[in-house]
Design a protein around this motif. Structure first.
Motif, short mmCIF file in Angstrom:
data_model
loop_
_atom_site.label_atom_id
_atom_site.label_comp_id
_atom_site.label_asym_id
_atom_site.label_seq_id
_atom_site.Cartn_x
_atom_site.Cartn_y
_atom_site.Cartn_z
N GLY A 49 97.64 21.51 -11.71
CA GLY A 49 98.15 20.03 -11.03
C GLY A 49 98.07 19.00 -12.41
O GLY A 49 99.06 17.95 -12.12
N ARG A 50 96.92 18.99 -12.97
CA ARG A 50 96.71 17.73 -13.96
C ARG A 50 97.98 17.70 -14.98
O ARG A 50 98.44 16.77 -15.29
N TRP A 51 98.41 19.01 -15.45
CA TRP A 51 99.44 18.93 -16.34
C TRP A 51 100.42 18.43 -15.98
O TRP A 51 101.56 17.89 -16.67
N VAL A 52 100.92 18.89 -14.68
CA VAL A 52 102.15 18.35 -13.94
C VAL A 52 102.11 16.93 -13.69
O VAL A 52 103.10 16.24 -14.04
N SER A 53 101.04 16.31 -13.18
CA SER A 53 100.82 14.98 -13.05
C SER A 53 101.22 14.20 -14.21
O SER A 53 101.39 12.95 -14.50
N GLY A 54 100.31 14.62 -15.33
CA GLY A 54 100.51 14.14 -16.75
C GLY A 54 101.83 14.05 -17.37
O GLY A 54 102.51 12.98 -17.84
N VAL A 108 103.94 11.37 -15.45
CA VAL A 108 103.32 9.92 -15.62
C VAL A 108 104.04 9.34 -17.19
O VAL A 108 104.77 8.54 -17.27
N VAL A 109 103.99 10.58 -18.06
CA VAL A 109 104.74 10.47 -19.42
C VAL A 109 106.23 10.34 -19.02
O VAL A 109 106.84 9.41 -19.87
N ALA A 110 106.77 10.99 -18.27
CA ALA A 110 108.26 10.92 -18.33
C ALA A 110 108.45 9.59 -17.57
O ALA A 110 109.61 9.00 -17.85
N TRP A 135 110.80 6.57 -19.25
CA TRP A 135 112.18 6.30 -18.60
C TRP A 135 112.04 4.67 -18.60
O TRP A 135 113.16 4.17 -18.71
N LEU A 136 110.89 3.93 -18.23
CA LEU A 136 110.82 2.78 -18.13
C LEU A 136 111.03 2.21 -19.66
O LEU A 136 111.97 0.95 -19.90
N VAL A 137 110.53 2.71 -20.70
CA VAL A 137 110.91 2.49 -22.09
C VAL A 137 112.37 2.06 -22.32
O VAL A 137 112.90 1.36 -23.06
N TYR A 138 113.03 3.33 -22.07
CA TYR A 138 114.39 3.78 -22.30
C TYR A 138 115.16 2.53 -21.73
O TYR A 138 116.15 1.81 -22.10
N ALA A 139 114.64 2.27 -20.21
CA ALA A 139 115.52 1.30 -19.61
C ALA A 139 115.41 -0.24 -20.19
O ALA A 139 116.71 -0.69 -20.21
N PHE A 140 114.48 -0.62 -20.50
CA PHE A 140 114.37 -1.83 -21.23
C PHE A 140 115.07 -1.86 -22.45
O PHE A 140 115.56 -3.00 -22.86
N SER A 141 114.91 -0.74 -23.20
CA SER A 141 115.59 -0.77 -24.52
C SER A 141 117.02 -0.88 -24.25
O SER A 141 117.76 -1.40 -25.42
#
Length: 316
Positions: free
Chosen positions: A35-40, A43-45, A49-55
């Motif tokens: 579960g920790r790996w999935v949640s991590g 979160v990274v994804a 996505w936010l960085v890509y959207a602003f870029s």
């Protein structure tokens, strides 16, 4: 959850048991937390996505970096620090005074302190700033008799309006913080000081307040960090701090969002620097109450680096 145990003769040397027979070597296998790996990963994804959207947005990022050290922005940055420190100092002094008044046995001073706290905590700081800014509509002159007399509009400059608006509002919150800190000190300390012949004022200054600082400092640091951001409201009273300086450039250059990003970067930088100072200040005042102080971030990094360097030798 316990670790799984597997029998593996090659995992560790077997020692002799009580009867001379060797113990079975064991190997501890940590339990996998999927579960920790999935949640991590999620979160990274999401961050990616936010960085890509602003870029990909219609933002001129070169303008952000070009205007980051613009003289007008740096001037507004300095004024933000100046008004924040000045208003916080005024609020701290007022907080100590009104906290002592609130705890006084004199019913008049206690009532005045309660009324001050009630009013300035009950009205928005933005409204208070506008009241000070338009005070000349009520009082055309500030007349102190033979001491001083001048037009209100000349006295209440944008800096004075910002200082009074932020400082008086902060004083109400600091009064409650200081009062909580004073009440956290055991009454026996005050009684012992009075038994030694100390006056009420001397006891408060030398005995109570130094011990109360351990409780007062953490929320005071948080209030100052909040003050750095609240200072952006003074742009409404014509004080050219960081936000107003950024807005002026954005409106003339047609780069409104870009200049808001510039202001955000500097606000993040200011809060980060003062947060570090708050951490070490809290650590200093915690020395008398905590036997073993928690390690600083730099000490944690050094410990982790040392552990990482020694791990191959321990494995070998």
């Amino acid at each position: 959850m316990t670790d799984k145990i597997s029998k593996d003769p090659a995992a560790a040397p077997a020692g002799p048991g009580p009867s001379g027979t060797p113990y079975e070597a064991i190997k501890a296998i940590p339990v996998r937390h999927y579960g920790r790996w999935v949640s991590g990963v999620l979160v990274v994804a999401l961050l990616g996505w936010l960085v890509y959207a602003f870029s990909q947005g219609n933002i001129m990022w070169e303008t952000v970096w070009d205007k980051l050290f613009d003289p007008s922005i740096l001037s507004g940055l300095w004024k933000t620090v100046l008004i924040s420190v000045s208003a916080m100092a005024l609020g701290l002094v007022l907080g100590i005074v009104f906290a002592v008044m609130r705890l006084s046995k004199n019913p008049v001073t206690g009532a005045v302190s309660w009324l001050y706290i009630w009013f300035f905590r009950g009205t928005p700081v933005y409204v208070q700033l506008l009241v000070w800014f338009n005070l000349a509509l009520i009082f055309e002159y500030i007349d102190l008799g033979p001491i001083y007399k001048d037009e209100t509009s000349q006295v209440l400059t944008p800096f004075m309006v910002a200082l009074l608006g932020l400082g008086l509002n902060e004083g109400a919150y600091m009064a409650e913080i200081v009062r909580a800190g004073i009440q956290s000190v055991d009454e026996g300390q005050t009684e012992a000081a009075h038994a030694l012949g100390m006056s009420q004022t001397k006891t408060m200054r030398r005995i109570v307040l130094p011990q109360a600082m351990r409780v007062i400092v953490p929320p005071t640091g948080n209030e100052f960090i909040n003050m750095l951001k609240t200072s952006s409201l003074v742009s409404a009273v014509q004080y050219t701090e960081l936000l107003r300086a950024s807005s002026n450039i954005g409106s003339t250059a047609g780069a409104v969002m870009e200049m808001l990003f510039v202001a955000s970067i500097w606000y993040l930088a200011l809060t980060s620097v003062f947060s570090v100072g708050q951490y070490y200040l809290e650590r200093r005042f915690a020395r008398g109450s905590t036997r073993n102080l928690p390690p600083t971030p730099w000490q944690r990094v050094k410990t982790n680096m040392t552990t990482f360097k020694r791990s191959p030798e321990a494995t070998a």
